[in-house]
Design a protein around this motif. Structure first.
Motif, PDB file in Angstrom:
ATOM      1  N   GLY A  39      32.490  12.430 -12.512  1.00  0.00           N
ATOM      2  CA  GLY A  39      31.611  12.585 -11.588  1.00  0.00           C
ATOM      3  C   GLY A  39      31.823  11.643 -10.361  1.00  0.00           C
ATOM      4  N   GLU A  40      32.641  10.648 -10.298  1.00  0.00           N
ATOM      5  CA  GLU A  40      33.074   9.669  -9.419  1.00  0.00           C
ATOM      6  C   GLU A  40      33.698  10.677  -8.208  1.00  0.00           C
ATOM      7  OE1 GLU A  40      35.170   6.525 -10.039  1.00  0.00           O
ATOM      8  OE2 GLU A  40      34.543   5.268  -8.682  1.00  0.00           O
ATOM      9  N   ARG A  41      33.270  10.196  -6.806  1.00  0.00           N
ATOM     10  CA  ARG A  41      34.196  10.623  -5.857  1.00  0.00           C
ATOM     11  C   ARG A  41      34.720   9.432  -5.059  1.00  0.00           C
ATOM     12  NH1 ARG A  41      29.167  12.039  -5.808  1.00  0.00           N
ATOM     13  NH2 ARG A  41      28.458  10.462  -4.355  1.00  0.00           N
ATOM     14  N   MET A  42      36.186   9.717  -4.748  1.00  0.00           N
ATOM     15  CA  MET A  42      37.039   8.650  -4.202  1.00  0.00           C
ATOM     16  C   MET A  42      37.794   9.481  -3.176  1.00  0.00           C
ATOM     17  SD  MET A  42      40.702   7.304  -5.677  1.00  0.00           S
ATOM     18  CE  MET A  42      40.237   6.333  -7.383  1.00  0.00           C
ATOM     19  N   LEU A  43      37.596   8.549  -1.929  1.00  0.00           N
ATOM     20  CA  LEU A  43      38.577   8.903  -0.875  1.00  0.00           C
ATOM     21  C   LEU A  43      39.793   8.019  -0.884  1.00  0.00           C
ATOM     22  CD1 LEU A  43      38.608  10.109   2.112  1.00  0.00           C
ATOM     23  CD2 LEU A  43      37.500   7.743   2.890  1.00  0.00           C
ATOM     24  N   LEU A  44      40.937   8.654  -0.760  1.00  0.00           N
ATOM     25  CA  LEU A  44      42.170   8.013  -0.856  1.00  0.00           C
ATOM     26  C   LEU A  44      42.948   8.292   0.509  1.00  0.00           C
ATOM     27  CD1 LEU A  44      44.365   6.714  -2.748  1.00  0.00           C
ATOM     28  CD2 LEU A  44      45.276   9.065  -3.142  1.00  0.00           C
ATOM     29  N   ARG A  45      43.138   7.111   1.193  1.00  0.00           N
ATOM     30  CA  ARG A  45      43.922   7.120   2.383  1.00  0.00           C
ATOM     31  C   ARG A  45      45.137   6.472   2.382  1.00  0.00           C
ATOM     32  NH1 ARG A  45      38.440   5.313   6.048  1.00  0.00           N
ATOM     33  NH2 ARG A  45      39.132   3.168   4.966  1.00  0.00           N
ATOM     34  N   GLY A  46      45.906   6.786   3.378  1.00  0.00           N
ATOM     35  CA  GLY A  46      47.270   5.965   3.454  1.00  0.00           C
ATOM     36  C   GLY A  46      48.110   6.613   4.583  1.00  0.00           C
ATOM     37  N   PRO A  47      48.916   6.048   5.045  1.00  0.00           N
ATOM     38  CA  PRO A  47      49.928   6.694   6.077  1.00  0.00           C
ATOM     39  C   PRO A  47      50.784   7.634   5.621  1.00  0.00           C
ATOM     40  CG  PRO A  47      50.577   4.445   5.460  1.00  0.00           C
ATOM     41  CD  PRO A  47      49.334   4.766   4.678  1.00  0.00           C
ATOM     42  N   SER A  48      51.202   8.650   6.489  1.00  0.00           N
ATOM     43  CA  SER A  48      52.002   9.773   6.263  1.00  0.00           C
ATOM     44  C   SER A  48      53.402   9.162   5.563  1.00  0.00           C
ATOM     45  CB  SER A  48      52.643  10.338   7.509  1.00  0.00           C
ATOM     46  OG  SER A  48      53.318  11.545   7.244  1.00  0.00           O
ATOM     47  N   GLY A  49      53.556   9.792   4.421  1.00  0.00           N
ATOM     48  CA  GLY A  49      54.846   9.572   3.639  1.00  0.00           C
ATOM     49  C   GLY A  49      54.427   8.540   2.478  1.00  0.00           C
ATOM     50  N   SER A  50      53.301   8.136   2.383  1.00  0.00           N
ATOM     51  CA  SER A  50      52.852   6.944   1.447  1.00  0.00           C
ATOM     52  C   SER A  50      52.873   7.450  -0.011  1.00  0.00           C
ATOM     53  CB  SER A  50      51.618   6.087   2.028  1.00  0.00           C
ATOM     54  OG  SER A  50      50.720   7.092   2.049  1.00  0.00           O
ATOM     55  N   GLY A  51      52.973   8.918  -0.339  1.00  0.00           N
ATOM     56  CA  GLY A  51      53.014   9.554  -1.426  1.00  0.00           C
ATOM     57  C   GLY A  51      51.575  10.128  -1.983  1.00  0.00           C
ATOM     58  N   SER A  53      50.293  13.104  -1.320  1.00  0.00           N
ATOM     59  CA  SER A  53      50.460  14.660  -1.909  1.00  0.00           C
ATOM     60  C   SER A  53      51.201  14.532  -3.192  1.00  0.00           C
ATOM     61  CB  SER A  53      51.090  15.325  -0.719  1.00  0.00           C
ATOM     62  OG  SER A  53      50.358  15.334   0.232  1.00  0.00           O
ATOM     63  N   THR A  54      52.081  13.351  -3.321  1.00  0.00           N
ATOM     64  CA  THR A  54      53.051  13.417  -4.592  1.00  0.00           C
ATOM     65  C   THR A  54      52.132  13.046  -5.537  1.00  0.00           C
ATOM     66  OG1 THR A  54      54.728  12.875  -3.173  1.00  0.00           O
ATOM     67  CG2 THR A  54      55.075  12.419  -5.552  1.00  0.00           C
ATOM     68  N   PHE A  55      51.356  12.243  -5.454  1.00  0.00           N
ATOM     69  CA  PHE A  55      50.119  11.639  -6.507  1.00  0.00           C
ATOM     70  C   PHE A  55      49.542  12.907  -6.765  1.00  0.00           C
ATOM     71  CE2 PHE A  55      46.269   9.583  -7.565  1.00  0.00           C
ATOM     72  CZ  PHE A  55      46.678   9.123  -8.848  1.00  0.00           C
ATOM     73  N   LEU A  56      48.871  13.841  -5.977  1.00  0.00           N
ATOM     74  CA  LEU A  56      48.249  14.708  -6.364  1.00  0.00           C
ATOM     75  C   LEU A  56      48.749  15.990  -7.120  1.00  0.00           C
ATOM     76  CD1 LEU A  56      45.644  16.102  -3.887  1.00  0.00           C
ATOM     77  CD2 LEU A  56      46.971  17.858  -4.811  1.00  0.00           C
ATOM     78  N   SER A  57      50.410  16.142  -6.739  1.00  0.00           N
ATOM     79  CA  SER A  57      51.225  17.006  -7.581  1.00  0.00           C
ATOM     80  C   SER A  57      51.152  16.378  -8.946  1.00  0.00           C
ATOM     81  CB  SER A  57      52.401  17.102  -6.854  1.00  0.00           C
ATOM     82  OG  SER A  57      52.603  17.602  -5.715  1.00  0.00           O
ATOM     83  N   ALA A  58      51.216  15.361  -8.971  1.00  0.00           N
ATOM     84  CA  ALA A  58      51.502  14.504 -10.345  1.00  0.00           C
ATOM     85  C   ALA A  58      50.212  15.051 -11.330  1.00  0.00           C
ATOM     86  CB  ALA A  58      51.718  13.219 -10.448  1.00  0.00           C
ATOM     87  N   LEU A  59      49.025  14.684 -10.541  1.00  0.00           N
ATOM     88  CA  LEU A  59      47.772  14.927 -11.153  1.00  0.00           C
ATOM     89  C   LEU A  59      47.488  16.473 -11.653  1.00  0.00           C
ATOM     90  CD1 LEU A  59      45.171  12.611  -9.159  1.00  0.00           C
ATOM     91  CD2 LEU A  59      46.336  12.252 -11.426  1.00  0.00           C
ATOM     92  N   SER A  60      47.985  17.293 -10.763  1.00  0.00           N
ATOM     93  CA  SER A  60      47.769  18.714 -11.066  1.00  0.00           C
ATOM     94  C   SER A  60      48.943  19.421 -11.901  1.00  0.00           C
ATOM     95  CB  SER A  60      47.604  19.337  -9.595  1.00  0.00           C
ATOM     96  OG  SER A  60      48.861  19.313  -9.050  1.00  0.00           O
ATOM     97  N   GLY A  61      49.817  18.480 -12.241  1.00  0.00           N
ATOM     98  CA  GLY A  61      50.658  18.856 -13.252  1.00  0.00           C
ATOM     99  C   GLY A  61      51.839  19.883 -12.777  1.00  0.00           C
ATOM    100  N   VAL A  62      52.017  19.754 -11.390  1.00  0.00           N
ATOM    101  CA  VAL A  62      53.051  20.705 -10.827  1.00  0.00           C
ATOM    102  C   VAL A  62      54.376  19.953 -11.306  1.00  0.00           C
ATOM    103  CG1 VAL A  62      54.016  21.593  -9.094  1.00  0.00           C
ATOM    104  CG2 VAL A  62      51.486  21.360  -9.064  1.00  0.00           C
ATOM    105  N   ILE A  63      54.479  18.653 -11.073  1.00  0.00           N
ATOM    106  CA  ILE A  63      55.835  18.003 -11.493  1.00  0.00           C
ATOM    107  C   ILE A  63      55.834  17.487 -12.853  1.00  0.00           C
ATOM    108  CG2 ILE A  63      56.141  17.225  -9.224  1.00  0.00           C
ATOM    109  CD1 ILE A  63      55.087  14.806  -9.310  1.00  0.00           C
ATOM    110  N   ASP A  64      57.132  17.408 -13.200  1.00  0.00           N
ATOM    111  CA  ASP A  64      57.267  16.911 -14.728  1.00  0.00           C
ATOM    112  C   ASP A  64      56.831  15.322 -14.807  1.00  0.00           C
ATOM    113  OD1 ASP A  64      57.952  19.357 -16.048  1.00  0.00           O
ATOM    114  OD2 ASP A  64      59.904  19.025 -15.261  1.00  0.00           O
ATOM    115  N   ILE A  65      56.175  15.230 -15.843  1.00  0.00           N
ATOM    116  CA  ILE A  65      55.627  13.596 -16.331  1.00  0.00           C
ATOM    117  C   ILE A  65      55.850  13.230 -17.437  1.00  0.00           C
ATOM    118  CG2 ILE A  65      53.701  12.221 -16.115  1.00  0.00           C
ATOM    119  CD1 ILE A  65      52.294  14.279 -14.222  1.00  0.00           C
TER     120      ILE A  65
END
Ligand code: ATP
Ligand code: MG
Lengths: 238, 443
Positions: A39-51, A53-65
């Motif tokens: 139920g927590e809401r987090m805002l994630l910021r960072g410059p372009s290329g800081s990863g 979207s990659t982190f989001l792909s990892a959480l959503s299980g699109v990339i092998d972990i």
């Protein structure tokens, strides 16, 4: 795969997680620890290329972990095979992208109902009448005009499309909503309205929210603000 | 997946419709050519199945068969009546009916024969001719019409008809001085008989004496009986031993049975089919007139071996079109893939595994192929029904009107499998694409 006791209070947890894209010389992600409570809401910021979207792909299980590094609602993603991760994703996660969220050849209403079509769990959690739930969600997100529910999806404005995407992410109350810069194509007024509505709906349904954005001035909508440059050790601004 | 597949196809309905049309055309051609082939063979074999031997003036067996049984091409120079009598007298010959050809009734061939024809002729494995109404002719002016002739012109017993000289659709010379009265209508047989007008030998011959007197046989491009009237009588005197009569007119009309000077062919049935080769040899070699006895089935085989190359070419063409149709579909699906990357990423984000997206592509092409097949078959059957009368008239055989035979079913299945199989190419590409793209589709 079942949630160990005491860990169910997290929407997601990552521990000493590294990821390197195939063919790349260096890691794209190296995170010591990052968790999001239910139920927590987090805002994630960072410059372009800081990863981000990659982190989001990892959480959503699109990339092998590998096992032992990423958990969603207590389930270790690394233990799931590819197609099980796809099923797991729709069961537990709602996704919103920057733009082009909708399938053109389905109406907005059908787009919202898609997760219920792919997931028994989302269907069951969408109430006795998922269509009514979808229409209620759309109305609460400011799309009360029923004609819009059945119009061709590509005739909607970008702001309307993003709200339909939000409704699709929210239907059937997944534990975690992942949003990758959903407001960057919107003007300021629409942007503010969108985040307002999304925050309200997440509060109402109890879904946790990970919201990626470059935009300033959104902090007040979130419980926590994190910066990718602090979290991702693989990224250096030098 | 099926539902999503349908929706996705509807979204691209214009291109999909074109692809469906090309598949339909393929099916139409493949099944159409196949149906033409089998119909021709079945129909021809059916028409000739009850005849053991066809005897005509010495010539090519295939031409004799085509000319006599199917009324296609020349009916030949004809043979003397005495040969008919000699054949009738041969041992093992159970029956023999004379056949006179060369006239037509509004495009349908007119056959002159005896009433034995109705008793003896067998088709489709031993079935006898049956009258839908009326019966065989008793008088020279009586005519019996096949079911199709009757249906086409609305004839029934009692109708008066006039025949034309010549075998083609174009009437060269109307025999309107000698009308016939229809005394019988045959039940449908599915053979060439359905499109035939049958008259007595006498009635047939009477016409030609008339036209001979008019002296306009030169208009007849086919070697028909009429042209041979004059020389035949000379030949008759030279070779006829069995009857040894004088002129036709004086002799035959006084007799109870009319005897023409010339006939075109004799249909022969044997008491023992196993003896057919020896009877054939006797007719070919020992009768005074140079004759050829044709085994219909052997002549048909010969005919098929002649048409075989053309058939193969036609089939190859049809399959090439089918290949082009399926290729077109694969091109259509492949071309849309890049534009649909976004769609696939969205489907993945809401839980569609790559293999479900793979399945979506296969389902889509299965649908396109299936709709194309159904459309092609509908059009084919419509065309068959509509063109059937013209077709039978032009080529002398009946088009198979079954919706789909077992054999055709296999062909259709093969096209369906080919369509689905070919879609594995783009589907595999989508599979790899979705794995690489993940949710991070780019535009
Ligand atoms: N599919 C991929 N294959 C290979 N490398 C990738 C892929 N996606 C991202 N990367 C790389 O990983 C790194 C992090 O990219 P990512 O997209 O996560 O950044 P981001 O923080 O989302 O940036 P932005 O704010 O521009 O969206 C970049 O160096 C990028 O080149
Ligand atoms: Mg990004």
């Amino acid at each position: 795969m079942t949630a160990p006791k005491g860990m169910e209070s997290f929407a997601f947890e990552t521990y000493s997680f590294k990821h390197r894209w195939p063919g790349s010389q260096q890691d794209a992600l190296d995170i010591e620890s990052l968790t999001l409570a239910k139920g927590e809401r987090m805002l994630l910021r960072g410059p372009s290329g800081s990863g981000k979207s990659t982190f989001l792909s990892a959480l959503s299980g699109v990339i092998d972990i590998p096992p032992g590094h990423v958990r969603i609602s207590g389930h270790d993603l690394g233990h799931l095979s590819g197609s099980k991760r796809d099923r797991f994703r729709v069961d537990h996660i709602g996704l919103i992208f920057q733009m082009f969220n909708l399938i053109d050849w389905l109406s907005p209403l059908e787009n919202v109902l898609l997760p219920c079509r792919f997931s028994r769990r989302r269907y069951d959690q969408a109430g006795p009448n998922p269509t009514a739930t979808a229409q209620r969600l759309l109305a609460e997100l400011g799309l009360s005009d029923e004609r819009l529910h059945f119009a061709p999806s590509n005739e909607l404005s970008v702001g309307q499309q993003q709200r339909v995407a939000a409704a699709r992410a929210l239907i059937g109350t997944p534990a975690l909503i992942l949003a990758d810069e959903p407001t960057s194509a919107l003007d300021d007024a629409t942007k503010a309205q969108f985040i307002d509505l999304l925050e309200r709906e997440c509060r109402a349904t109890g879904s946790a929210l990970l919201f990626i954005s470059h935009d300033k001035g959104l902090e007040k909508h979130f419980d926590r603000v994190e910066d990718m440059t602090q979290i991702n050790r693989a990224y250096c601004s030098c | 997946m099926l539902n999503l597949g349908i929706r996705s196809l509807l979204n691209r309905r214009f291109v999909v419709a074109l692809t469906v049309l090309s598949i339909a055309l393929s099916v139409f051609l493949v099944i159409g050519v196949e149906r033409l082939r089998t119909s021709a063979k079945e129909s021809f074999a059916r028409s000739a199945s009850g005849i053991d031997l066809i005897v005509a003036a010495r010539g090519d067996p295939v031409q004799i068969l085509m000319g006599t049984v199917f009324g296609v091409g020349s009916a030949g120079p004809g043979i003397g009546w005495h040969s008919y009598e000699e054949i009738t007298g041969l041992p093992l010959v159970e029956w023999a009916v004379p056949i006179l050809l060369g006239d037509n009734h509004r495009g349908f061939p007119v056959v002159g024969t005896t009433t034995d024809y109705f008793d003896r002729f067998r088709y489709g494995g031993g079935k006898a001719l049956e009258f839908a109404s009326g019966n065989a002719f008793a008088a020279a002016s009586g005519a019996v019409v096949g079911s199709e002739v009757a249906a086409r012109f609305g004839y029934s017993t009692g109708t008066s008809i006039v025949n034309a000289h010549g075998a083609g659709t174009v009437a060269f010379d109307m025999h309107d001085e000698a009308p016939f009265v229809i005394v019988g209508v045959l039940a449908p047989t599915g053979t060439a008989v359905d499109r035939t007008v049958i008259v007595s030998v006498e009635g047939f011959d009477r016409l030609h004496r008339g036209s001979h007197d008019d002296g306009d046989e030169t208009l007849d491009p086919f070697g028909t009986a009429a042209e041979n009237n004059a020389p035949s009588e000379k030949l008759d005197y030279g070779t006829s031993k069995a009857t040894g009569q004088g002129t036709q007119q004086s002799e035959s009309e006084s007799e109870d049975r009319y005897m023409p000077s010339r006939i075109n062919a004799v249909y022969v049935g044997l008491t023992d089919r196993a003896a057919v080769l020896s009877v054939q040899r006797v007719i070919d070699e020992y009768l005074p007139e140079p004759l050829t006895a044709v085994l219909p089935n052997v002549a048909l085989l010969q005919l098929w071996s002649i048409t075989g190359a053309a058939e193969a070419a036609l089939l190859a063409m049809a399959f090439a079109v089918a290949l082009a149709g399926i290729t077109g579909m694969i091109v259509m699906i492949s071309a849309s893939l890049d534009a649909r990357r976004r769609e696939f990423a969205i489907l993945r984000s809401i839980g569609a595994a790559p293999r479900r997206i793979f399945a979506l592509i296969v389902v889509e092409s299965l649908l396109v192929t299936a709709i194309g097949i159904v459309l092609g078959l509908i059009v084919l059957n419509l065309v068959s029904v509509l063109l059937e009368p013209w077709f039978t008239g032009a080529f002398g055989f009946i088009l198979d009107s079954r919706l789909l035979s077992l054999h055709e079913g296999f062909l259709v299945l093969a096209i369906l499998v080919a369509g689905a199989g070919a879609s594995i190419l783009p589907a595999a590409r989508v599979y790899r694409m979705t794995l690489v793209d993940g949710l991070a589709f780019r535009l």
